[in-house]
Design a protein around this motif. Structure first.
Motif, PDB file in Angstrom:
ATOM      1  N   LEU A   1       0.847  -1.194   0.000  1.00  0.00           N
ATOM      2  CA  LEU A   1       0.000   0.000   0.000  1.00  0.00           C
ATOM      3  C   LEU A   1       0.882   1.244   0.000  1.00  0.00           C
ATOM      4  O   LEU A   1       1.668   1.459   0.931  1.00  0.00           O
ATOM      5  N   LEU A   2       0.767   2.062  -1.054  1.00  0.00           N
ATOM      6  CA  LEU A   2       1.610   3.243  -1.205  1.00  0.00           C
ATOM      7  C   LEU A   2       0.909   4.536  -0.813  1.00  0.00           C
ATOM      8  O   LEU A   2       1.559   5.496  -0.389  1.00  0.00           O
ATOM      9  N   TRP A   3      -0.426   4.572  -0.986  1.00  0.00           N
ATOM     10  CA  TRP A   3      -1.161   5.829  -0.764  1.00  0.00           C
ATOM     11  C   TRP A   3      -2.610   5.509  -0.476  1.00  0.00           C
ATOM     12  O   TRP A   3      -3.168   4.544  -1.009  1.00  0.00           O
ATOM     13  N   GLU A   4      -3.217   6.298   0.393  1.00  0.00           N
ATOM     14  CA  GLU A   4      -4.629   6.147   0.708  1.00  0.00           C
ATOM     15  C   GLU A   4      -5.266   7.523   0.881  1.00  0.00           C
ATOM     16  O   GLU A   4      -4.645   8.439   1.438  1.00  0.00           O
ATOM     17  N   PHE A   5      -6.496   7.641   0.393  1.00  0.00           N
ATOM     18  CA  PHE A   5      -7.218   8.914   0.423  1.00  0.00           C
ATOM     19  C   PHE A   5      -8.684   8.614   0.724  1.00  0.00           C
ATOM     20  O   PHE A   5      -9.315   7.840   0.005  1.00  0.00           O
ATOM     21  N   GLU A   6      -9.192   9.209   1.789  1.00  0.00           N
ATOM     22  CA  GLU A   6     -10.610   9.038   2.129  1.00  0.00           C
ATOM     23  C   GLU A   6     -11.335  10.371   2.017  1.00  0.00           C
ATOM     24  O   GLU A   6     -10.812  11.414   2.431  1.00  0.00           O
ATOM     25  N   TYR A   7     -12.534  10.300   1.450  1.00  0.00           N
ATOM     26  CA  TYR A   7     -13.340  11.506   1.241  1.00  0.00           C
ATOM     27  C   TYR A   7     -14.795  11.109   1.439  1.00  0.00           C
ATOM     28  O   TYR A   7     -15.534  10.820   0.495  1.00  0.00           O
ATOM     29  N   SER A   8     -15.179  11.040   2.690  1.00  0.00           N
ATOM     30  CA  SER A   8     -16.507  10.544   3.016  1.00  0.00           C
ATOM     31  C   SER A   8     -16.892  11.023   4.405  1.00  0.00           C
ATOM     32  O   SER A   8     -16.202  10.716   5.388  1.00  0.00           O
ATOM     33  N   ASN A   9     -17.984  11.783   4.478  1.00  0.00           N
ATOM     34  CA  ASN A   9     -18.535  12.188   5.767  1.00  0.00           C
ATOM     35  C   ASN A   9     -20.031  12.458   5.597  1.00  0.00           C
ATOM     36  O   ASN A   9     -20.646  11.957   4.649  1.00  0.00           O
ATOM     37  N   GLU A  10     -20.612  13.284   6.447  1.00  0.00           N
ATOM     38  CA  GLU A  10     -22.061  13.494   6.390  1.00  0.00           C
ATOM     39  C   GLU A  10     -22.490  14.446   5.292  1.00  0.00           C
ATOM     40  O   GLU A  10     -23.680  14.543   4.977  1.00  0.00           O
ATOM     41  N   VAL A  11     -21.555  15.150   4.638  1.00  0.00           N
ATOM     42  CA  VAL A  11     -21.947  16.120   3.604  1.00  0.00           C
ATOM     43  C   VAL A  11     -21.391  15.794   2.220  1.00  0.00           C
ATOM     44  O   VAL A  11     -21.813  16.412   1.238  1.00  0.00           O
ATOM     45  N   TYR A  12     -20.465  14.865   2.103  1.00  0.00           N
ATOM     46  CA  TYR A  12     -19.973  14.457   0.785  1.00  0.00           C
ATOM     47  C   TYR A  12     -19.436  13.035   0.846  1.00  0.00           C
ATOM     48  O   TYR A  12     -19.053  12.536   1.916  1.00  0.00           O
ATOM     49  N   CYS A  13     -19.378  12.375  -0.318  1.00  0.00           N
ATOM     50  CA  CYS A  13     -18.867  11.005  -0.369  1.00  0.00           C
ATOM     51  C   CYS A  13     -18.519  10.643  -1.807  1.00  0.00           C
ATOM     52  O   CYS A  13     -19.296  10.908  -2.731  1.00  0.00           O
ATOM     53  N   LEU A  14     -17.351  10.030  -1.988  1.00  0.00           N
ATOM     54  CA  LEU A  14     -16.964   9.532  -3.309  1.00  0.00           C
ATOM     55  C   LEU A  14     -17.871   8.398  -3.749  1.00  0.00           C
ATOM     56  O   LEU A  14     -18.406   7.649  -2.930  1.00  0.00           O
ATOM     57  N   HIS A  15     -18.019   8.253  -5.067  1.00  0.00           N
ATOM     58  CA  HIS A  15     -18.760   7.107  -5.607  1.00  0.00           C
ATOM     59  C   HIS A  15     -18.278   6.788  -7.020  1.00  0.00           C
ATOM     60  O   HIS A  15     -17.676   7.607  -7.702  1.00  0.00           O
ATOM     61  N   HIS A  16     -18.494   5.573  -7.420  1.00  0.00           N
ATOM     62  CA  HIS A  16     -18.246   5.057  -8.768  1.00  0.00           C
ATOM     63  C   HIS A  16     -16.797   5.192  -9.237  1.00  0.00           C
ATOM     64  O   HIS A  16     -15.973   4.359  -8.897  1.00  0.00           O
ATOM     65  N   ASP A  17     -16.471   6.217 -10.033  1.00  0.00           N
ATOM     66  CA  ASP A  17     -15.283   6.155 -10.877  1.00  0.00           C
ATOM     67  C   ASP A  17     -14.218   7.171 -10.476  1.00  0.00           C
ATOM     68  O   ASP A  17     -14.485   8.149  -9.773  1.00  0.00           O
ATOM     69  N   ILE A  18     -12.997   6.923 -10.958  1.00  0.00           N
ATOM     70  CA  ILE A  18     -11.870   7.837 -10.861  1.00  0.00           C
ATOM     71  C   ILE A  18     -11.186   7.880 -12.223  1.00  0.00           C
ATOM     72  O   ILE A  18     -11.368   6.993 -13.050  1.00  0.00           O
ATOM     73  N   GLU A  19     -10.393   8.913 -12.460  1.00  0.00           N
ATOM     74  CA  GLU A  19      -9.664   9.046 -13.724  1.00  0.00           C
ATOM     75  C   GLU A  19      -8.303   9.661 -13.445  1.00  0.00           C
ATOM     76  O   GLU A  19      -8.190  10.706 -12.790  1.00  0.00           O
ATOM     77  N   ILE A  20      -7.244   9.011 -13.943  1.00  0.00           N
ATOM     78  CA  ILE A  20      -5.876   9.481 -13.729  1.00  0.00           C
ATOM     79  C   ILE A  20      -5.514  10.494 -14.816  1.00  0.00           C
ATOM     80  O   ILE A  20      -5.665  10.209 -16.013  1.00  0.00           O
ATOM     81  N   LEU A  21      -5.031  11.641 -14.413  1.00  0.00           N
ATOM     82  CA  LEU A  21      -4.635  12.683 -15.350  1.00  0.00           C
ATOM     83  C   LEU A  21      -3.153  12.550 -15.710  1.00  0.00           C
ATOM     84  O   LEU A  21      -2.375  11.939 -14.964  1.00  0.00           O
ATOM     85  N   PRO A  22      -2.727  13.135 -16.833  1.00  0.00           N
ATOM     86  CA  PRO A  22      -1.320  13.023 -17.242  1.00  0.00           C
ATOM     87  C   PRO A  22      -0.338  13.559 -16.203  1.00  0.00           C
ATOM     88  O   PRO A  22       0.804  13.102 -16.140  1.00  0.00           O
ATOM     89  N   ASN A  23      -0.766  14.537 -15.388  1.00  0.00           N
ATOM     90  CA  ASN A  23       0.136  15.106 -14.388  1.00  0.00           C
ATOM     91  C   ASN A  23       0.167  14.312 -13.083  1.00  0.00           C
ATOM     92  O   ASN A  23       0.829  14.708 -12.118  1.00  0.00           O
ATOM     93  N   GLY A  24      -0.552  13.186 -13.027  1.00  0.00           N
ATOM     94  CA  GLY A  24      -0.568  12.360 -11.836  1.00  0.00           C
ATOM     95  C   GLY A  24      -1.698  12.658 -10.880  1.00  0.00           C
ATOM     96  O   GLY A  24      -1.923  11.907  -9.923  1.00  0.00           O
ATOM     97  N   ASN A  25      -2.414  13.752 -11.100  1.00  0.00           N
ATOM     98  CA  ASN A  25      -3.593  14.031 -10.288  1.00  0.00           C
ATOM     99  C   ASN A  25      -4.716  13.078 -10.655  1.00  0.00           C
ATOM    100  O   ASN A  25      -4.680  12.424 -11.706  1.00  0.00           O
ATOM    101  N   ILE A  26      -5.730  13.037  -9.814  1.00  0.00           N
ATOM    102  CA  ILE A  26      -6.809  12.070 -10.008  1.00  0.00           C
ATOM    103  C   ILE A  26      -8.154  12.773  -9.935  1.00  0.00           C
ATOM    104  O   ILE A  26      -8.445  13.485  -8.955  1.00  0.00           O
ATOM    105  N   LEU A  27      -8.983  12.597 -10.970  1.00  0.00           N
ATOM    106  CA  LEU A  27     -10.366  13.074 -10.952  1.00  0.00           C
ATOM    107  C   LEU A  27     -11.223  12.040 -10.239  1.00  0.00           C
ATOM    108  O   LEU A  27     -11.067  10.835 -10.454  1.00  0.00           O
ATOM    109  N   MET A  28     -12.142  12.510  -9.396  1.00  0.00           N
ATOM    110  CA  MET A  28     -13.014  11.618  -8.642  1.00  0.00           C
ATOM    111  C   MET A  28     -14.440  12.153  -8.669  1.00  0.00           C
ATOM    112  O   MET A  28     -14.654  13.365  -8.604  1.00  0.00           O
ATOM    113  N   THR A  29     -15.402  11.239  -8.762  1.00  0.00           N
ATOM    114  CA  THR A  29     -16.815  11.620  -8.724  1.00  0.00           C
ATOM    115  C   THR A  29     -17.331  11.499  -7.294  1.00  0.00           C
ATOM    116  O   THR A  29     -16.940  10.586  -6.553  1.00  0.00           O
ATOM    117  N   ALA A  30     -18.221  12.423  -6.917  1.00  0.00           N
ATOM    118  CA  ALA A  30     -18.707  12.439  -5.540  1.00  0.00           C
ATOM    119  C   ALA A  30     -20.132  12.983  -5.482  1.00  0.00           C
ATOM    120  O   ALA A  30     -20.614  13.652  -6.406  1.00  0.00           O
TER     121      ALA A  30
END
Length: 589
Positions: free
Chosen positions: A129-158
């Motif tokens: 395990l190299l990296w972990e990211f959580e984005y979930s609480n009472e007002v927002y939460c990730l779901h379904h898909d992610i997309e890796i960008l050329p610069n290494g950043n990651i798009l996430m749906t929520a």
């Protein structure tokens, strides 16, 4: 009368059970010959058809599983990864062999919809395990898909949480609120900060681009038909759960700096501008295309913006919208899996390819008063009898560089490749965790080398050892060659080895290999793990040092000898096919 003592009864019953077990196994043994010949024939059919099938690898995660698998089209498992969390939905392979996968940590006190995740993890090739990211609480939460960008950043749906009062103030018809809340979608771009967390450097919200014609006293009032760039807060005109948009896939176009979204709740695909600043993404001006965060393009269901009727609808509860990659047949077109739940009877699924009306600069054409084009798809896959192919949910499709299309029937866990003429030439059924609960959200195909750049590296071989003693040395080999242009030079090296056993590779690298040099034989030896009756699966990954997208995988399989009953090896190999009988055999023998 013969008296049988209590202990003798036990012995007698034990002998009877043994006799019955042997009889049952013998029957299975005889029947297996006819079954095995059938299975071999079926496999040979697929092999005969594989001449034109894809070359490369498929990465997938069974739904709600902790495991992810990489396989080839010979149905060999090349690598496996295990998380502490069950799968959320998507999984992707990076050029360096790491994987990104979404997970479900069950931490949200508010959100519960289909496709819920909340966590993203990165693992190394060998499972660390190299990296972990959580984005979930009472007002927002990730779901379904992610997309890796050329610069290494990651798009996430929520999702984000809006109260009933907030929804009504935005113009929502109260009769269309099934509950006292609404969960509009939004997109975040995360810059990872290993090993934990990340910075949100860009975002886009559905809530910033609404229109409604229900209540002039509320926000966002306007003429829906005059604003196809905005999102009708009162579609569909029925009560719906909180998960109103249900964006289930995200893709990125580097050339245009645009994002493609599959919006299942609207039976549409949307394109938005990623070049905007965060501030511009909330408004209607700015960015490369001058529209801020408004929709640049939409297609699939013009009823949403009052530009058509039910007969004009083309998509039905779709999943997995993606641009066809550069230099692939159909490049720049959009491919999407249309599930067909709301399709007029009879229900069936299809894979639809469209050519969007976009110019070389990324601007989309719209005739005023008409729906966005095209009027028809350029290619559609259905079964010969359409209702024979129906996947009610999940699923996906991907164009391959040979012009064929790889399709995932998610609910059945079936992957298959079809030609442009819709002939099925390869098929695989996911066996994990079993053939009953083997659903797969979608799959990702990776060629061994990037066709856009040109792949010079080619490796051939299979390292397979069975009935090896624990701690014994097993020997084998594979071959490396340069298949590039005549003036090309290949510098290669072993990048990863299985994380079990003690390995010796000779040579482990090579420089300035030309096509004229022919094949290089790589000698392999491994000291097998000191565990009896165990299977070990893995792979050797070889890379082109000068091209990170040019890599190959050699499958590795090793099985150590059993702890007992080794004289029954052929017989026990047969029992491996019938696990219940195998357990009975070991119970009584």
């Amino acid at each position: 009368m013969i008296n049988i003592k209590k202990g003798d009864k036990f012995v007698l019953m034990n002998k009877i059970l043994k006799f019955l077990t042997i009889g049952i196994i013998f029957i299975f043994f005889l029947s297996s010959f006819s079954n095995s010949s059938t299975n071999i024939s079926a496999k040979m059919v697929y092999e005969n058809l594989n001449n034109d099938s894809f070359d490369g690898y498929i990465l997938y995660t069974p739904e709600y599983s902790k495991m992810s698998y990489l396989i080839n089209n010979n149905e060999e498992i090349l690598q496996m990864w295990k998380s502490d969390y069950i799968q959320g939905m998507s999984v992707y392979l990076l050029d360096n062999g790491d994987i990104l996968r979404s997970d479900l940590p069950f931490t949200s006190p508010t959100f519960w919809g289909g496709g819920i995740t909340g966590r993203v993890e990165k693992f190394s090739w060998n499972g660390s395990l190299l990296w972990e990211f959580e984005y979930s609480n009472e007002v927002y939460c990730l779901h379904h898909d992610i997309e890796i960008l050329p610069n290494g950043n990651i798009l996430m749906t929520a999702w984000e949480y809006k109260t009933r009062d907030e929804a009504i103030e935005a113009g929502r018809n109260p009769n269309y609120l099934m509950f006292n809340y609404l969960w509009p979608d939004f997109i975040i771009e995360v810059e990872p900060t290993e090993p934990f967390g990340g910075n949100i450097v860009w975002e886009w919200h559905v809530w910033d681009h609404l229109i409604q014609d229900f209540d002039p006293s509320k926000d966002n009032f306007g003429n829906v038909s005059n604003h196809p760039e905005l999102i009708n807060i009162n579609y569909p005109q029925i009560p719906v759960p909180g998960d109103w948009n249900h964006i289930n896939s995200i893709d990125y176009n580097k050339e245009f700096d645009q994002i493609l979204l599959s919006v299942r709740g609207f039976s549409e695909i949307w394109v938005i501008d990623h070049s905007t600043t965060i501030e511009e993404s909330t408004g209607h001006t700015g960015g490369r295309y001058g529209k801020g965060g408004d929709l640049l393009y939409r297609w699939g269901n013009p009823r949403v913006y009052y530009a058509g009727n039910k007969s004009d609808q083309k998509l039905f509860d779709q999943h997995d919208a993606r641009w066809i990659e550069k230099n692939y047949p159909g490049q720049g077109n959009i491919l999407v899996f249309s599930n067909g739940n709301t399709r007029p009877e009879p229900k069936y699924s299809s894979v639809d390819e469209i050519e969007p009306p976009v110019d070389i600069n990324g601007f989309y054409y719209l005739e005023p008063g008409l729906p966005y084009g095209p009027e028809e798809q350029v290619w559609i896959y259905t079964a010969e009898n359409p209702p024979d192919f129906f996947a009610s949910h999940i699923s996906g499709a991907q164009r391959l560089y040979n012009g064929n299309t790889l399709i995932c029937n998610g609910p059945s866990g079936t992957f298959f490749e079809v030609t442009p003429n819709k002939e099925t030439i390869w098929q695989y059924e996911n066996p994990f965790p079993n053939l009953v609960t083997n659903d797969v959200f979608t799959i990702q195909h990776y060629p061994p080398g990037n066709p856009e750049i040109g792949a010079n590296l080619d490796c051939e071989g299979l390292l397979k050892w069975t009935e090896i003693k624990a701690g014994e040395i097993a020997n084998g080999y594979f071959q490396v060659q340069n298949i590039g242009d005549s003036d090309s030079l290949l510098n290669w090296e072993i990048e990863f080895l299985p994380n079990w056993g003690t390995w010796s590779i000779n040579p482990s690298s090579g420089i300035n290999l030309t096509p004229e040099d022919g094949v290089v034989t790589v000698e392999v030896s491994v000291v097998s793990p000191n565990k009896k009756n165990e299977e070990f699966i893995g792979s050797i990954r070889i890379k082109n040092i000068d091209n990170s997208t040019d890599w190959e995988i050699i499958p590795v399989y090793l099985k150590t000898l059993r702890n007992r009953a080794t004289n029954f090896n052929p017989f026990l190999n047969l029992l491996d096919r019938f696990q219940i009988l195998k357990k009975i055999f070991y119970l009584y023998f």
